[in-house]
Write a protein that holds these residues in place. Structure first.
Motif, short mmCIF file in Angstrom:
data_model
loop_
_atom_site.label_atom_id
_atom_site.label_comp_id
_atom_site.label_asym_id
_atom_site.label_seq_id
_atom_site.Cartn_x
_atom_site.Cartn_y
_atom_site.Cartn_z
N ALA A 118 -8.50 7.03 -11.32
CA ALA A 118 -9.36 5.85 -11.41
C ALA A 118 -8.63 4.59 -10.94
O ALA A 118 -9.18 3.78 -10.19
N ARG A 119 -7.39 4.44 -11.37
CA ARG A 119 -6.61 3.27 -10.96
C ARG A 119 -6.34 3.30 -9.46
O ARG A 119 -6.41 2.27 -8.78
N GLU A 120 -6.04 4.48 -8.94
CA GLU A 120 -5.77 4.60 -7.51
C GLU A 120 -7.01 4.34 -6.67
O GLU A 120 -6.93 3.72 -5.60
N ALA B 134 3.08 -5.20 -5.17
CA ALA B 134 1.88 -4.78 -4.45
C ALA B 134 2.17 -3.78 -3.34
O ALA B 134 1.35 -2.91 -3.05
N ILE B 135 3.31 -3.89 -2.70
CA ILE B 135 3.59 -3.03 -1.56
C ILE B 135 3.89 -1.60 -1.98
O ILE B 135 3.40 -0.65 -1.38
N SER B 136 4.71 -1.44 -3.02
CA SER B 136 5.19 -0.10 -3.37
C SER B 136 4.82 0.38 -4.76
O SER B 136 4.91 1.58 -5.03
N GLY B 137 4.46 -0.54 -5.65
CA GLY B 137 4.20 -0.15 -7.03
C GLY B 137 5.30 -0.56 -7.99
O GLY B 137 5.13 -0.46 -9.20
N ARG B 138 6.44 -1.02 -7.47
CA ARG B 138 7.52 -1.57 -8.30
C ARG B 138 7.90 -2.93 -7.74
O ARG B 138 7.78 -3.17 -6.53
N PRO B 139 8.40 -3.84 -8.59
CA PRO B 139 8.80 -5.15 -8.09
C PRO B 139 9.88 -5.03 -7.01
O PRO B 139 10.86 -4.29 -7.17
N PRO C 222 -8.72 3.26 4.69
CA PRO C 222 -7.64 3.59 3.76
C PRO C 222 -7.57 5.09 3.54
O PRO C 222 -8.54 5.81 3.83
N PRO C 223 -6.47 5.60 3.03
CA PRO C 223 -6.40 7.04 2.72
C PRO C 223 -7.50 7.44 1.74
O PRO C 223 -7.93 6.64 0.91
N ALA C 224 -7.94 8.68 1.84
CA ALA C 224 -8.96 9.18 0.92
C ALA C 224 -8.40 9.29 -0.49
O ALA C 224 -9.12 9.12 -1.48
N ALA C 225 -7.12 9.59 -0.59
CA ALA C 225 -6.43 9.69 -1.88
C ALA C 225 -4.96 9.37 -1.66
O ALA C 225 -4.47 9.41 -0.52
N LEU C 226 -4.27 9.05 -2.75
CA LEU C 226 -2.87 8.67 -2.66
C LEU C 226 -1.96 9.79 -3.18
O LEU C 226 -2.33 10.52 -4.10
N ARG C 227 -0.77 9.87 -2.58
CA ARG C 227 0.18 10.92 -2.92
C ARG C 227 1.46 10.32 -3.51
O ARG C 227 1.76 9.15 -3.30
N TRP D 102 -1.66 -11.49 -0.36
CA TRP D 102 -2.75 -10.75 -1.00
C TRP D 102 -2.34 -10.28 -2.39
O TRP D 102 -3.12 -10.36 -3.34
N GLY D 103 -1.10 -9.84 -2.54
CA GLY D 103 -0.63 -9.36 -3.83
C GLY D 103 -0.58 -10.44 -4.89
O GLY D 103 -0.57 -10.13 -6.09
N ALA D 104 -0.56 -11.70 -4.48
CA ALA D 104 -0.53 -12.80 -5.44
C ALA D 104 -1.91 -13.22 -5.88
O ALA D 104 -2.05 -14.15 -6.70
N THR D 105 -2.97 -12.56 -5.39
CA THR D 105 -4.35 -12.96 -5.72
C THR D 105 -4.94 -12.16 -6.86
O THR D 105 -6.17 -12.03 -6.95
N ALA D 106 -4.09 -11.58 -7.70
CA ALA D 106 -4.54 -10.81 -8.87
C ALA D 106 -5.43 -9.64 -8.49
O ALA D 106 -6.57 -9.53 -8.93
N PRO D 107 -4.92 -8.70 -7.66
CA PRO D 107 -5.68 -7.50 -7.36
C PRO D 107 -5.70 -6.57 -8.57
O PRO D 107 -5.11 -6.89 -9.60
N PRO D 108 -6.37 -5.42 -8.50
CA PRO D 108 -6.40 -4.50 -9.64
C PRO D 108 -5.00 -4.03 -10.01
O PRO D 108 -4.04 -4.24 -9.26
N ALA D 109 -4.90 -3.35 -11.15
CA ALA D 109 -3.61 -2.82 -11.58
C ALA D 109 -3.05 -1.89 -10.53
O ALA D 109 -3.72 -0.98 -10.06
N VAL D 110 -1.79 -2.12 -10.16
CA VAL D 110 -1.17 -1.35 -9.10
C VAL D 110 -0.84 0.06 -9.60
O VAL D 110 -0.38 0.24 -10.73
N PRO D 111 -1.06 1.10 -8.81
CA PRO D 111 -0.65 2.46 -9.20
C PRO D 111 0.86 2.56 -9.35
O PRO D 111 1.62 1.70 -8.90
N ASP D 112 1.30 3.64 -9.96
CA ASP D 112 2.72 3.86 -10.15
C ASP D 112 3.46 3.95 -8.82
O ASP D 112 2.90 4.38 -7.80
N TYR D 113 4.74 3.57 -8.85
CA TYR D 113 5.64 3.84 -7.73
C TYR D 113 5.97 5.33 -7.73
O TYR D 113 6.24 5.89 -8.80
N PRO D 114 5.99 6.01 -6.60
CA PRO D 114 5.73 5.53 -5.25
C PRO D 114 4.31 5.84 -4.76
O PRO D 114 4.08 5.85 -3.55
N ILE D 115 3.39 6.10 -5.68
CA ILE D 115 2.01 6.40 -5.27
C ILE D 115 1.42 5.21 -4.51
O ILE D 115 0.79 5.36 -3.46
N ALA D 116 1.62 4.00 -5.05
CA ALA D 116 1.09 2.81 -4.39
C ALA D 116 1.69 2.63 -2.99
O ALA D 116 1.04 2.11 -2.08
#
Length: 348
Positions: free
Chosen positions: A77-79, A267-272, A97-102, A283-297
């Protein structure tokens, strides 16, 4: 400790995954410092090839770095929400965008193949980022003769590193480029600067300290040594070297407007991680949804950057860089290493 690291000058080239190469690591080691490979973005076969390529170029010690993050937890759901938020950016680049994240990278904490590669032909130095592996893995590497380093961003993390029997602590300040080495990215981060952290660990810790973050020239190295560090680790300073694999946009960005305005973003990778300011960080500074875990994001971030790059747009690249980026110099790695030490010795 410097003798154990196999160096004649206290300069370590940071292990920048995706940017550091065997050519870069070997050049720094041959100049008397400690060159490094970042293995966090490759698999066991890739690591074996990089290590052998480095050995082919130098007889001196070098470092290999591993990511020891908590294994990613898939959250469909988050992804899906993340991909939906990124869709307009992909559309601007004429892409979907990708259909799903790995989970694109395995943590060393669970990578048996990577451990086997390190034990079959042990590199002289092994370092850990994002945390520590299990005690049995640490024991196996120590028994194989590896000198072990680990990144800390706080006194608490440094004490955990000491308790694990690691040989030296890399004190990574908030200024540092690339991924922040916090053990738990969900915990509060005191964001200690390099100088404060180095002095704190040198005064309150037991293990030797390596200063990392924002150091770009000999004056910075001299300051770190004066505060109690045994060596200085520089990453951004080596990105512009011809031996690095940084692309042209990354190299030019170091001295451009973005270099003076680096941004820490998950925003780029899922970790600061700290990188050159660009369209992705904005874009990452505009409060997007919760970022998926690294390295999925990061799977999404890489796909977006590739789509943009194919159209000549560099504003979505993961151009990691520290706060000292404008001080970078485009010199061959050996010449830069020698110059850095000359500057350090000449600094008042």
């Amino acid at each position: 400790m410097l003798d154990r690291l196999g160096v004649t000058i206290p300069i370590i080239q940071a292990p920048m995954a995706g940017v550091s190469t065997p050519e870069l690591a070997a050049a720094v080691s041959n100049a008397g410092g400690l060159g490094s490979l970042g293995l966090g973005a490759t698999d066991a076969a890739g690591a074996r090839a990089m290590i052998q390529s480095t050995r082919d170029r130098t007889r001196r010690a070098f470092n290999v770095n591993l990511f020891v993050h908590a294994p990613a937890r898939p959250d469909p759901a988050r992804e899906a929400a993340w991909l939906a938020a990124l869709r307009p950016l992909f559309a601007e680049q004429g892409a979907e965008p990708p259909a799903a994240l790995r989970t694109i990278y395995r943590s060393f904490a669970e990578d048996e193949d990577m451990l086997a590669v390190l034990l079959e032909a042990p590199p002289p130095v092994v370092s850990f980022h994002f945390g520590l592996p299990s005690t049995d893995r640490i024991a196996a590497l120590r028994q194989a003769g590896c000198v072990l380093l680990a990144t800390a961003t706080s006194l608490a993390e440094a004490r955990a590193i000491e308790a694990a029997g690691i040989d030296a602590v890399v004190a990574q300040g908030w200024e540092a480029g690339g991924h922040r080495g916090v053990f738990d990215p969900g915990a509060p981060d005191d964001r200690l600067g390099t100088l404060a952290l180095v002095r704190l660990l040198a005064a309150r810790g037991r293990a030797p300290v390596i200063a990392a973050g924002g150091i770009m020239d000999g004056a910075g190295i001299r300051a770190a040594l004066a505060l109690g560090a045994m060596a200085a680790q520089l990453g951004t300073a080596f990105i512009a070297c011809p031996e690095s694999s940084a692309d042209l946009a990354h190299r030019e960005g170091l001295r451009g407007p973005g270099g003076a305005h680096t941004v820490m973003t998950p925003a780029i990778s899922g970790r600061p991680a700290r990188c050159l300011a660009n369209r992705f960080t904005a874009w990452g500074a505009t409060a997007p949804p919760a970022v998926p875990d690294y390295p999925i994001a990061y799977d999404a971030g890489k796909a977006l950057a590739a789509a943009a790059k194919a159209r000549g747009e560099a504003g979505f690249g993961a151009h990691w860089a520290g706060q000292g980026a404008p001080l970078s110099r485009a010199l061959p790695a050996a010449a830069l290493t020698e110059l850095l030490w000359q500057e350090a010795q000449a600094a008042p």
